[in-house]
Design a protein around this motif. Structure first.
Motif, short mmCIF file in Angstrom:
data_model
loop_
_atom_site.label_atom_id
_atom_site.label_comp_id
_atom_site.label_asym_id
_atom_site.label_seq_id
_atom_site.Cartn_x
_atom_site.Cartn_y
_atom_site.Cartn_z
N UNK A 1 0.83 -1.20 0.00
CA UNK A 1 0.00 0.00 0.00
C UNK A 1 0.87 1.25 0.00
N UNK A 2 0.30 2.33 -0.50
CA UNK A 2 0.95 3.63 -0.47
C UNK A 2 0.07 4.58 0.31
N UNK A 3 0.68 5.44 1.12
CA UNK A 3 -0.10 6.42 1.88
C UNK A 3 0.74 7.66 2.11
N UNK A 4 0.08 8.78 2.29
CA UNK A 4 0.71 10.05 2.58
C UNK A 4 1.31 9.99 3.99
N UNK B 1 -12.25 0.77 5.34
CA UNK B 1 -11.33 -0.31 5.01
C UNK B 1 -10.07 -0.30 5.87
N UNK B 2 -9.57 -1.49 6.11
CA UNK B 2 -8.30 -1.69 6.78
C UNK B 2 -7.19 -1.25 5.83
N UNK B 3 -6.31 -0.36 6.29
CA UNK B 3 -5.19 0.11 5.47
C UNK B 3 -3.97 -0.79 5.57
N UNK C 1 -6.96 10.13 4.16
CA UNK C 1 -6.22 9.84 2.93
C UNK C 1 -6.83 8.67 2.18
N UNK C 2 -6.59 8.65 0.88
CA UNK C 2 -6.98 7.52 0.04
C UNK C 2 -5.79 6.58 -0.04
N UNK C 3 -6.07 5.30 0.05
CA UNK C 3 -5.02 4.29 -0.05
C UNK C 3 -5.02 3.70 -1.45
N UNK C 4 -3.87 3.20 -1.86
CA UNK C 4 -3.82 2.49 -3.14
C UNK C 4 -2.84 1.35 -3.03
N UNK C 5 -3.10 0.33 -3.80
CA UNK C 5 -2.21 -0.82 -3.84
C UNK C 5 -2.33 -1.49 -5.19
#
Length: 171
Positions: free
Chosen positions: A42-45, A103-105, A148-152
């Motif tokens: 995952x990527x996060x700020x 959602x779980x980050x 924040x929005x998460x992405x993976x």
């Protein structure tokens, strides 16, 4: 290797997959303090990480661990939770019709007493942190909802299939 935090950051590679929980459990002897536990897909700020860490530092010592959360536009692709007074009371992994979009980050801070409790349990490998460990601790997990929005992306899943990042936290 020469970074000031190099003695507190562990990047672990496995020849045989132990699962996210299995990797953690098989390396418990490395961690004497609370642990910042991050799945590598995952990527996060970093502002969210700072806010998460501040919440942990000011939070109750009764919480066994903290789970970073985010709102998802595609909750069917995530582990989702239900909260009561910021405590995770339900956890559902990748349901076609999920009961929430929180959602779980896959970013956690784990108390040392939680880690000690894991060392006393007998699990069969591979162990999924989400499927095998989280359900045992519902009601004792603090949920921190990030803005924040998460992405993976799928390419990251492939690259990180055999790795987890673990960072020892000390106050």
């Amino acid at each position: 290797k020469n970074h000031k935090f190099s003695n507190r950051i562990f990047i672990l590679f496995e020849n045989e997959l132990l699962g996210t929980g299995g990797t953690l459990i098989s390396n418990l002897e490395k961690f004497k303090n609370d642990l910042f536990f991050v799945h590598g897909d995952n990527f996060i700020n970093f502002k969210s990480i700072n806010n998460f860490f501040e919440c942990y530092q000011s939070g109750s010592k009764e919480n066994l661990f903290w789970m970073m959360l985010h709102k998802s536009d595609t909750p069917q692709n995530c582990g989702v939770v239900k909260l009561k007074d910021n405590m995770v009371i339900e956890f559902h992994e990748k349901l076609s019709n999920p009961p929430s979009n929180i959602a779980n980050s896959d970013i956690y801070i784990l108390r040392s007493k939680f880690l000690q409790s894991l060392s006393k349990k007998n699990y069969d490998f591979p162990i999924s942190f989400s499927d095998d460990i989280i359900p045992e601790y519902l009601g004792k997990i603090y949920g921190f909802l990030s803005n924040e929005t998460m992405s993976g992306p799928p390419l990251v899943w492939i690259f990180c299939e055999k790795c987890l990042m673990l960072l020892s936290c000390s106050r």
